[in-house]
Design a protein around this motif. Structure first.
Motif, PDB file in Angstrom:
ATOM      1  N   PRO A   1       0.897  -1.175   0.128  1.00 31.76           N
ATOM      2  CA  PRO A   1      -0.115   0.011  -0.035  1.00 31.76           C
ATOM      3  C   PRO A   1       0.695   1.365   0.097  1.00 31.76           C
ATOM      4  CG  PRO A   1      -0.768  -1.418   1.752  1.00 31.76           C
ATOM      5  CD  PRO A   1       0.462  -2.213   1.187  1.00 31.76           C
ATOM      6  N   TYR A   2       0.164   2.331  -0.594  1.00 33.10           N
ATOM      7  CA  TYR A   2       1.099   3.584  -0.432  1.00 33.10           C
ATOM      8  C   TYR A   2       1.496   3.893   0.826  1.00 33.10           C
ATOM      9  CZ  TYR A   2       1.338   8.689  -0.335  1.00 33.10           C
ATOM     10  OH  TYR A   2       1.611  10.065  -0.098  1.00 33.10           O
ATOM     11  N   SER A   3       0.847   3.854   1.812  1.00 33.24           N
ATOM     12  CA  SER A   3       1.206   4.280   3.186  1.00 33.24           C
ATOM     13  C   SER A   3       2.350   3.488   3.623  1.00 33.24           C
ATOM     14  CB  SER A   3      -0.099   4.041   3.994  1.00 33.24           C
ATOM     15  OG  SER A   3      -0.318   2.935   4.085  1.00 33.24           O
ATOM     16  N   THR A   4       2.469   2.146   3.302  1.00 28.14           N
ATOM     17  CA  THR A   4       3.628   1.419   3.510  1.00 28.14           C
ATOM     18  C   THR A   4       4.922   1.710   2.962  1.00 28.14           C
ATOM     19  OG1 THR A   4       2.215  -0.452   4.051  1.00 28.14           O
ATOM     20  CG2 THR A   4       4.426  -1.027   3.569  1.00 28.14           C
ATOM     21  N   VAL A   5       4.602   1.998   1.727  1.00 28.72           N
ATOM     22  CA  VAL A   5       5.860   2.524   0.762  1.00 28.72           C
ATOM     23  C   VAL A   5       6.280   3.713   1.094  1.00 28.72           C
ATOM     24  CG1 VAL A   5       6.802   3.069  -1.353  1.00 28.72           C
ATOM     25  CG2 VAL A   5       5.271   1.040  -1.137  1.00 28.72           C
TER      26      VAL A   5
END
Length: 77
Positions: free
Chosen positions: A36-40
């Protein structure tokens, strides 16, 4: 087991960052195969602040130069 999952997520995050840079796509437009965007983003931002990405780019350029040098030396034989 958790450490293996975290290492795998970090590797996928690095791959996602390289994909974003290489393809020039927007963060939120990356393929769904990546985390997910937030993880990356939460992985990438501290690396940028610490200067890790600059070191990675320099190391990559050094490896490319080294490969080119070996290739030239091999072709001159």
């Amino acid at each position: 087991m958790i450490a293996a999952i975290e290492a795998n997520t970090k590797k996928e995050s690095v791959n996602a960052v390289f994909y974003i840079i290489k393809s020039d796509c927007q963060w939120r437009m990356r393929p769904k195969d990546f985390p997910p965007y937030s993880t990356v983003h939460s992985f990438c931002r501290p690396c940028r602040i610490k200067g890790v990405w600059g070191k990675v780019i320099i190391a990559d350029l050094n490896m490319q130069n080294l490969a080119a040098t070996f290739s030239e030396a091999f072709n001159q034989r």
